[in-house]
Motif scaffolding. Structure first.
Motif, PDB file in Angstrom:
ATOM      1  N   ALA A  64      45.407  96.495 -40.274  1.00 20.66           N
ATOM      2  CA  ALA A  64      46.442  95.492 -40.530  1.00 20.66           C
ATOM      3  C   ALA A  64      45.983  94.521 -41.615  1.00 20.66           C
ATOM      4  CB  ALA A  64      46.786  94.744 -39.245  1.00 20.66           C
ATOM      5  N   TYR A  65      44.723  94.142 -41.566  1.00 25.17           N
ATOM      6  CA  TYR A  65      44.179  93.243 -42.579  1.00 25.17           C
ATOM      7  C   TYR A  65      44.255  93.885 -43.964  1.00 25.17           C
ATOM      8  CZ  TYR A  65      40.934  90.461 -45.310  1.00 25.17           C
ATOM      9  OH  TYR A  65      40.385  89.694 -46.297  1.00 25.17           O
ATOM     10  N   VAL A  66      43.835  95.156 -44.055  1.00 22.43           N
ATOM     11  CA  VAL A  66      43.847  95.853 -45.342  1.00 22.43           C
ATOM     12  C   VAL A  66      45.274  95.970 -45.875  1.00 22.43           C
ATOM     13  CG1 VAL A  66      43.364  98.052 -46.510  1.00 22.43           C
ATOM     14  CG2 VAL A  66      41.699  97.102 -44.897  1.00 22.43           C
ATOM     15  N   LEU A  67      46.209  96.364 -45.019  1.00 22.19           N
ATOM     16  CA  LEU A  67      47.604  96.512 -45.452  1.00 22.19           C
ATOM     17  C   LEU A  67      48.178  95.181 -45.930  1.00 22.19           C
ATOM     18  CD1 LEU A  67      48.939  98.939 -42.706  1.00 22.19           C
ATOM     19  CD2 LEU A  67      48.389  99.480 -45.088  1.00 22.19           C
ATOM     20  N   LYS A  68      47.884  94.106 -45.203  1.00 18.04           N
ATOM     21  CA  LYS A  68      48.373  92.783 -45.610  1.00 18.04           C
ATOM     22  C   LYS A  68      47.750  92.367 -46.938  1.00 18.04           C
ATOM     23  CE  LYS A  68      48.774  88.004 -44.209  1.00 18.04           C
ATOM     24  NZ  LYS A  68      48.235  86.938 -43.377  1.00 18.04           N
ATOM     25  N   SER A  81      49.065 107.413 -47.852  1.00 16.18           N
ATOM     26  CA  SER A  81      48.072 107.367 -48.920  1.00 16.18           C
ATOM     27  C   SER A  81      47.071 106.254 -48.680  1.00 16.18           C
ATOM     28  CB  SER A  81      48.753 107.174 -50.278  1.00 16.18           C
ATOM     29  OG  SER A  81      49.565 108.282 -50.571  1.00 16.18           O
ATOM     30  N   VAL A  82      47.580 105.098 -48.235  1.00 14.34           N
ATOM     31  CA  VAL A  82      46.687 103.980 -47.940  1.00 14.34           C
ATOM     32  C   VAL A  82      45.729 104.367 -46.822  1.00 14.34           C
ATOM     33  CG1 VAL A  82      46.551 101.628 -47.031  1.00 14.34           C
ATOM     34  CG2 VAL A  82      48.244 102.185 -48.769  1.00 14.34           C
ATOM     35  N   ASP A  83      46.237 105.026 -45.785  1.00 17.92           N
ATOM     36  CA  ASP A  83      45.380 105.466 -44.678  1.00 17.92           C
ATOM     37  C   ASP A  83      44.237 106.333 -45.189  1.00 17.92           C
ATOM     38  OD1 ASP A  83      46.859 104.148 -42.745  1.00 17.92           O
ATOM     39  OD2 ASP A  83      47.936 105.941 -42.086  1.00 17.92           O
ATOM     40  N   GLU A  87      40.252 105.542 -45.174  1.00 16.61           N
ATOM     41  CA  GLU A  87      39.260 106.448 -44.569  1.00 16.61           C
ATOM     42  C   GLU A  87      38.171 106.814 -45.571  1.00 16.61           C
ATOM     43  OE1 GLU A  87      38.905 107.351 -41.395  1.00 16.61           O
ATOM     44  OE2 GLU A  87      40.622 106.093 -40.932  1.00 16.61           O
ATOM     45  N   SER A  88      38.575 107.072 -46.784  1.00 22.29           N
ATOM     46  CA  SER A  88      37.603 107.410 -47.820  1.00 22.29           C
ATOM     47  C   SER A  88      36.672 106.235 -48.100  1.00 22.29           C
ATOM     48  CB  SER A  88      38.338 107.814 -49.100  1.00 22.29           C
ATOM     49  OG  SER A  88      37.418 108.057 -50.130  1.00 22.29           O
ATOM     50  N   ALA A  89      37.233 105.032 -48.198  1.00 23.79           N
ATOM     51  CA  ALA A  89      36.420 103.840 -48.454  1.00 23.79           C
ATOM     52  C   ALA A  89      35.452 103.579 -47.306  1.00 23.79           C
ATOM     53  CB  ALA A  89      37.320 102.628 -48.687  1.00 23.79           C
ATOM     54  N   VAL A  90      35.912 103.741 -46.073  1.00 24.97           N
ATOM     55  CA  VAL A  90      35.045 103.542 -44.906  1.00 24.97           C
ATOM     56  C   VAL A  90      33.925 104.574 -44.905  1.00 24.97           C
ATOM     57  CG1 VAL A  90      34.936 103.672 -42.380  1.00 24.97           C
ATOM     58  CG2 VAL A  90      36.782 102.407 -43.476  1.00 24.97           C
TER      59      VAL A  90
END
Length: 101
Positions: A64-68, A81-83, A87-90
């Motif tokens: 939620a933080y990332v999306l906001k 795509s954001v998901d 996942e890739s960034a994590v």
């Protein structure tokens, strides 16, 4: 019960999906500079979320933080795509810090 092989398989599958489908689609809709900017902001947001919401079981709050954060930057990209980018960034962050998936 050790679920590490399952987690690793899921991460590998997600990476394959990103490589095969998401990256070509995003490339068709954005310029190279836009992709670099989006990727940079996703990495910043993921890193910040990991710092703010430390501990196990905080995935929903982190997402939620990332999306906001991305919304506040006026970055328009579909949630799937954001998901995958998250996942890739994590995964990259965990690899950088020597953590297992």
């Amino acid at each position: 019960m050790d679920i590490t092989p399952v987690v690793n398989a899921v991460i590998a599958l997600a990476a394959a999906v990103v490589t095969a489908f998401v990256i070509p689609w995003v490339k068709s809709k954005t310029t190279a500079a836009q992709r670099e900017e989006i990727n940079a902001w996703v990495k910043i947001a993921v890193t910040a979320a990991e710092q703010i919401y430390s501990g196990v079981g905080k995935g929903k709050e982190k997402k939620a933080y990332v999306l906001k954060f991305l919304e506040e930057k006026n970055l328009k990209i579909d949630e799937e795509s954001v998901d995958l980018m998250i996942e890739s960034a994590v995964k990259n962050m965990n690899e950088a810090f020597g953590k297992e998936g």
